[in-house]
Structures are given as structure tokens and as C-alpha cells.
Motif scaffolding. Structure first.
Motif, PDB file in Angstrom:
ATOM      1  N   GLY A 140      18.705  94.351  41.413  1.00  0.00           N
ATOM      2  CA  GLY A 140      19.141  95.351  42.166  1.00  0.00           C
ATOM      3  C   GLY A 140      20.025  94.931  43.500  1.00  0.00           C
ATOM      4  O   GLY A 140      20.596  93.814  43.392  1.00  0.00           O
ATOM      5  N   ALA A 141      19.730  95.816  44.586  1.00  0.00           N
ATOM      6  CA  ALA A 141      20.271  95.657  45.847  1.00  0.00           C
ATOM      7  C   ALA A 141      20.094  94.120  46.383  1.00  0.00           C
ATOM      8  O   ALA A 141      21.175  93.979  47.104  1.00  0.00           O
ATOM      9  N   VAL A 142      19.309  93.820  46.270  1.00  0.00           N
ATOM     10  CA  VAL A 142      18.956  92.369  46.678  1.00  0.00           C
ATOM     11  C   VAL A 142      20.177  91.371  46.437  1.00  0.00           C
ATOM     12  O   VAL A 142      20.515  90.580  46.822  1.00  0.00           O
ATOM     13  N   ALA A 143      20.266  91.367  45.116  1.00  0.00           N
ATOM     14  CA  ALA A 143      21.413  90.555  44.235  1.00  0.00           C
ATOM     15  C   ALA A 143      22.729  90.649  44.920  1.00  0.00           C
ATOM     16  O   ALA A 143      23.480  89.886  45.121  1.00  0.00           O
ATOM     17  N   VAL A 144      22.918  92.068  44.914  1.00  0.00           N
ATOM     18  CA  VAL A 144      24.354  92.438  45.659  1.00  0.00           C
ATOM     19  C   VAL A 144      24.524  91.808  46.919  1.00  0.00           C
ATOM     20  O   VAL A 144      25.582  91.198  47.242  1.00  0.00           O
ATOM     21  N   ALA A 145      23.467  92.081  47.772  1.00  0.00           N
ATOM     22  CA  ALA A 145      23.419  91.503  49.484  1.00  0.00           C
ATOM     23  C   ALA A 145      23.401  90.202  49.291  1.00  0.00           C
ATOM     24  O   ALA A 145      24.347  89.366  50.080  1.00  0.00           O
ATOM     25  N   GLY A 146      22.819  89.643  48.456  1.00  0.00           N
ATOM     26  CA  GLY A 146      22.902  88.127  48.541  1.00  0.00           C
ATOM     27  C   GLY A 146      23.945  87.353  48.027  1.00  0.00           C
ATOM     28  O   GLY A 146      24.334  86.350  48.539  1.00  0.00           O
ATOM     29  N   ALA A 147      24.762  88.117  46.926  1.00  0.00           N
ATOM     30  CA  ALA A 147      26.060  87.512  46.548  1.00  0.00           C
ATOM     31  C   ALA A 147      27.136  87.450  47.832  1.00  0.00           C
ATOM     32  O   ALA A 147      27.760  86.781  47.860  1.00  0.00           O
ATOM     33  N   ARG A 148      27.061  88.641  48.568  1.00  0.00           N
ATOM     34  CA  ARG A 148      28.043  89.072  49.481  1.00  0.00           C
ATOM     35  C   ARG A 148      27.758  87.956  50.595  1.00  0.00           C
ATOM     36  O   ARG A 148      28.830  87.437  51.354  1.00  0.00           O
ATOM     37  N   GLY A 150      30.273  80.701  51.950  1.00  0.00           N
ATOM     38  CA  GLY A 150      30.875  79.563  51.097  1.00  0.00           C
ATOM     39  C   GLY A 150      29.822  79.086  50.189  1.00  0.00           C
ATOM     40  O   GLY A 150      29.891  77.728  49.867  1.00  0.00           O
ATOM     41  N   LEU A 151      28.815  79.584  50.019  1.00  0.00           N
ATOM     42  CA  LEU A 151      27.570  79.069  49.156  1.00  0.00           C
ATOM     43  C   LEU A 151      27.563  79.819  47.853  1.00  0.00           C
ATOM     44  O   LEU A 151      28.032  80.797  47.460  1.00  0.00           O
ATOM     45  N   ASP A 152      27.178  78.954  46.718  1.00  0.00           N
ATOM     46  CA  ASP A 152      27.137  79.460  45.419  1.00  0.00           C
ATOM     47  C   ASP A 152      25.825  80.221  45.378  1.00  0.00           C
ATOM     48  O   ASP A 152      24.793  80.027  45.810  1.00  0.00           O
ATOM     49  N   PHE A 153      25.965  81.420  44.631  1.00  0.00           N
ATOM     50  CA  PHE A 153      24.955  82.531  44.301  1.00  0.00           C
ATOM     51  C   PHE A 153      24.581  82.885  43.131  1.00  0.00           C
ATOM     52  O   PHE A 153      25.744  83.004  42.279  1.00  0.00           O
ATOM     53  N   THR A 154      23.438  82.825  42.487  1.00  0.00           N
ATOM     54  CA  THR A 154      23.200  83.125  41.246  1.00  0.00           C
ATOM     55  C   THR A 154      22.073  84.187  41.138  1.00  0.00           C
ATOM     56  O   THR A 154      20.948  83.651  41.886  1.00  0.00           O
ATOM     57  N   GLU A 170      29.294  90.552  40.841  1.00  0.00           N
ATOM     58  CA  GLU A 170      30.434  89.727  40.534  1.00  0.00           C
ATOM     59  C   GLU A 170      31.599  90.067  41.388  1.00  0.00           C
ATOM     60  O   GLU A 170      32.284  88.991  42.056  1.00  0.00           O
ATOM     61  N   ARG A 171      31.653  91.253  42.055  1.00  0.00           N
ATOM     62  CA  ARG A 171      32.742  91.756  42.951  1.00  0.00           C
ATOM     63  C   ARG A 171      32.377  90.993  44.272  1.00  0.00           C
ATOM     64  O   ARG A 171      33.302  90.828  45.190  1.00  0.00           O
ATOM     65  N   GLU A 172      31.014  90.804  44.512  1.00  0.00           N
ATOM     66  CA  GLU A 172      30.766  90.266  45.783  1.00  0.00           C
ATOM     67  C   GLU A 172      30.901  88.743  45.756  1.00  0.00           C
ATOM     68  O   GLU A 172      30.356  88.002  46.691  1.00  0.00           O
ATOM     69  N   GLY A 173      31.020  88.026  44.680  1.00  0.00           N
ATOM     70  CA  GLY A 173      31.487  86.612  44.851  1.00  0.00           C
ATOM     71  C   GLY A 173      30.353  85.886  44.127  1.00  0.00           C
ATOM     72  O   GLY A 173      30.261  84.649  44.073  1.00  0.00           O
ATOM     73  N   GLY A 174      29.137  86.491  43.542  1.00  0.00           N
ATOM     74  CA  GLY A 174      28.170  85.962  42.980  1.00  0.00           C
ATOM     75  C   GLY A 174      28.218  85.844  41.568  1.00  0.00           C
ATOM     76  O   GLY A 174      28.955  86.307  40.569  1.00  0.00           O
ATOM     77  N   ARG A 175      27.125  85.203  40.871  1.00  0.00           N
ATOM     78  CA  ARG A 175      27.201  85.019  39.345  1.00  0.00           C
ATOM     79  C   ARG A 175      25.741  85.518  39.053  1.00  0.00           C
ATOM     80  O   ARG A 175      24.663  85.503  39.756  1.00  0.00           O
TER      81      ARG A 175
END
Length: 369
Positions: free
Chosen positions: A88-96, A102-106, A122-127
Motif C-alpha cells: 500500500g501507501a507505506v511502500a510507495v512512500a518508503g520507495a520514494r 540513495g538507499l535500496d528499498f524492497t 517501481e516509479r518511486e525507485g523501489g523494488r
């Protein structure tokens, strides 16, 4: 060549988190026009629009505080992978925010996570990776992944309330009272929010007590959630074992951030009523002339109108602030899609009739809620 001290990276990272959100804070406080029956100005309703955060959700505020707290604690450093367990939204915010630093996020996501959410991560740079266990066990799966990678598990259910208390300034409550200072009712009668992690209700409730405000805090709770029965019964570890159909709020068990003692009223709201109120908000025929809100805001609106009706019956003047948690966009193919709503066995029609009658006459019937 001198190596940068880790404290310098931490200070810079926290500064970047604050700078990132500075242009969107405070989030807007918008007036919500009431039907003509309430147009005398005795009661005013405002929407605290948390969808204005960069990732479109109030969870952004919580995740930012969690990053800042973990960095200050030394749990996140310049090369620490960050892991979350949510679709959900936590994952989107966490990725951004991880990408910002400059941290890896999954994100370890439940199997039925909508493709739109996965694309946003993915658009926010996460996996993301699908959880291999049942949804109830995804948290533990993500925690184990973080341990294997030497990373930090972003536990939004366990840590959000503590993080907001320690590193969440300005809080949502700070902003609300600052924005109301020039309004006719600078101290509102009620603030209305949902309960997901419990961090927002805890933040508002603490603020009211710390400042001695007469404002009361109401929380709305969807079907299947443990929060209303826990609040009503005083059972701190109440559990239903059933997931909420309203994203962002409602839990099958009480979470650590839930502080029932700071909540004055919990209003249980049928899921079909949440859908009806969501449609009302998103329709040009609604009282706001169209407000692109998510389903949790529909739940909050239903509870808000219940309180407004109580104020009117008692002859009470004042303001009511409802918290809008996110936007409508992620729910175009679910809660705003009539076919999906039918597939869930929900019939919003009786509740839509209630809302239409309220808009026309000011009459509010509460027998269903």
C-alpha cells in the motif's frame, strides 16, 4: 583521505527528508460546504488534505518520521537496505524516501497487491517481491529478509507512533490548529480520523491533552476491524482475524500504536456506507463539488456527518475537521468501480439515499450506522 563521520551523513539525511517535504507542508485545510440545511454558518467542516504529500497519502508523513527516527537511532546508515511489508501507501512512500537518500528499498507485498501499486513502487525507485506466505505472515517474512540482508525493517505497525512522537514535527495536529487560528472556530469541536497504525490518532490525542484543548477526537472504524470492539470493551488485545476492505484503516488485531485512552469516540461505519460517502465526495453533485478522495475518507465523512447531526440536534456551534488520508486515483478499478463493489457483496444504495436525504433536508438517520 579523511572518511566522513557517520554522524555527518545522518544529519544530512535528516535535513534532506525535511527539505523534501517543506514545500508541501502544511498540507491544505479545505472547507467542506455543508448542505443548505446547515448553511447558517453555525457548524463548519474542514478537510485536512493529506493527499497533498508527495506520494499522495498521509502515510508519507508517518514514513518520513520513521526514516528520521531510524537514522537518528543509527538503525539506518548510508548503505543500509530498507525493507517494508506492505502493498500500500507505506511502500510507495518508503520507495520514494529511500531513493531520496540513495538507499535500496524492497517491499514484500501480499499476493493480491494491485498492479497499479506495484508500478508506483517501481516509479518511486523501489523494488517489490511477492510474499510467499499468507498475508498475515508477510510482516515476519519481511523482517527475516531484512535480517538476511543486514537491512532495516520498516515496521509501520510497531514503530510509526513512536517515530511520529520523536521525529514527526510538525505534526498533523500542529498544522490543524495553526491553520484554524484565523477561522471562526479556532478550537474545533471534533477532529475525525481513521485508525491504521494508530499513529495519527495518538498524535492528535496527545496534542489535545498537552495543550488543554476542549476538542474531542473521534475515530472511524470499518467492518472486520478490531479497534472499535477493543475501544468499547477495554480489551487491549482484541482480534477479529479478518482483514479490512477499506485500505489504510482497520486491522484484524489492535496494533501497538493504538492508544484508546486518547480517543473520545469510535464510530463503527459499514463498508457500504464508506463506499456511498466516497462516491458522494467524488461526485460533482457532492457537497464539495467533487473531492478526489480515497475510501478511508469516505469512512471519515460518514462519521463526520454523524457528529454534525449530533451537534445540530444539541444546538452546538463549532467546527469539525476530518482527515483525508489519500487520493481517489489508486481506487478507480476497485472502490470506485461499481463492478468491483458488487463483487464484494456491498450495496451502497441505501446509504446513498441517506446522503441524498441529508443533502436535501439536513435529516440524518443513524439506524444503519
Amino acid at each position: 583521505m579523511a572518511t566522513e563521520h557517520p554522524h555527518a551523513w545522518a544529519a544530512d539525511a535528516i535535513r534532506r527528508l525535511r527539505e523534501h517535504d517543506r514545500r508541501t507542508l502544511p498540507t491544505p485545510l479545505r472547507p467542506l460546504p455543508l448542505p443548505s440545511a446547515f448553511a447558517r454558518g453555525d457548524i463548519r467542516v474542514y478537510v485536512k488534505d493529506e493527499s497533498a504529500h508527495p506520494t499522495g497519502s498521509m502515510k508519507h508523513r508517518l514514513v518520513r518520521a520513521m526514516f528520521a527516527q531510524a537514522i537518528a537511532d543509527g538503525a539506518i546508515q548510508r548503505d543500509t537496505p530498507v525493507i517494508a511489508a506492505t502493498g500500500g501507501a507505506v511502500a510507495v512512500a518508503g520507495a520514494r524516501l529511500a531513493n531520496l537518500l540513495g538507499l535500496d528499498f524492497t517491499a514484500v507485498v501480499p499476493a493480491k497487491t494491485p498492479s497499479e501499486v506495484l508500478a508506483r513502487i517501481e516509479r518511486e525507485g523501489g523494488r517489490w517481491q511477492p510474499g510467499e506466505r499468507p498475508p498475515a505472515a508477510v510482516q515476519e517474512e519481511a523482517r527475516e529478509l531484512a535480517a538476511r540482508l543486514g537491512g532495516h525493517f520498516l515496521d509501520h505497525f510497531g514503530d510509526a507512533e513512536r517515530a511520529v512522537a520523536g521525529c514527526g514535527e510538525p505534526t498533523i495536529a500542529d498544522e490543524i490548529f495553526g491553520q484554524l487560528s484565523d477561522e471562526p472556530y479556532p478550537i474545533p469541536e471534533w477532529i475525525v480520523t481513521g485508525i491504521g497504525t494508530g499513529a495519527t490518532s495518538a498524535t492528535v490525542g496527545r496534542h489535545l491533552r498537552r495543550h488543554g484543548h476542549s476538542t474531542r477526537l473521534a475515530a472511524v472504524d470499518p467492518e472486520n476491524s478490531a479497534y472499535f470492539p477493543a475501544w468499547a470493551s477495554g480489551c487491549a488485545d482484541y482480534a477479529t482475524g479478518m482483514p479490512s476492505r477499506i485500505p489504510g484503516i482497520g486491522r484484524p488485531r489492535t496494533e501497538p500504536g493504538f492508544l484508546p485512552a486518547v480517543i473520545d469516540l469510535v464510530v463503527p461505519v459499514p463498508d457500504a456506507a464508506s463506499i456511498a460517502a466516497l462516491r458522494w465526495l467524488n461526485s460533482a453533485a457532492g457537497p464539495a463539488g467533487g473531492l478526489a478522495a480515497g475510501p478511508a475518507t469516505g469512512t471519515a465523512l460518514w462519521g463526520t456527518l454523524h457528529l454534525v447531526a449530533r451537534m445540530r440536534e444539541a444546538g452546538t456551534r463549532g467546527g469539525v475537521v476530518l482527515v483525508m488520508g489519500d487520493t481517489a486515483d489508486p481506487y478507480r478499478t476497485t472502490h470506485l468501480d461499481p463492478g468491483w463493489v458488487r463483487s464484494q457483496g456491498l450495496d451502497p444504495a441505501p446509504y446513498e439515499a441517506d446522503l441524498e436525504r441529508f443533502a436535501r433536508t439536513g435529516e440524518w438517520r443513524t439506524h444503519r450506522a
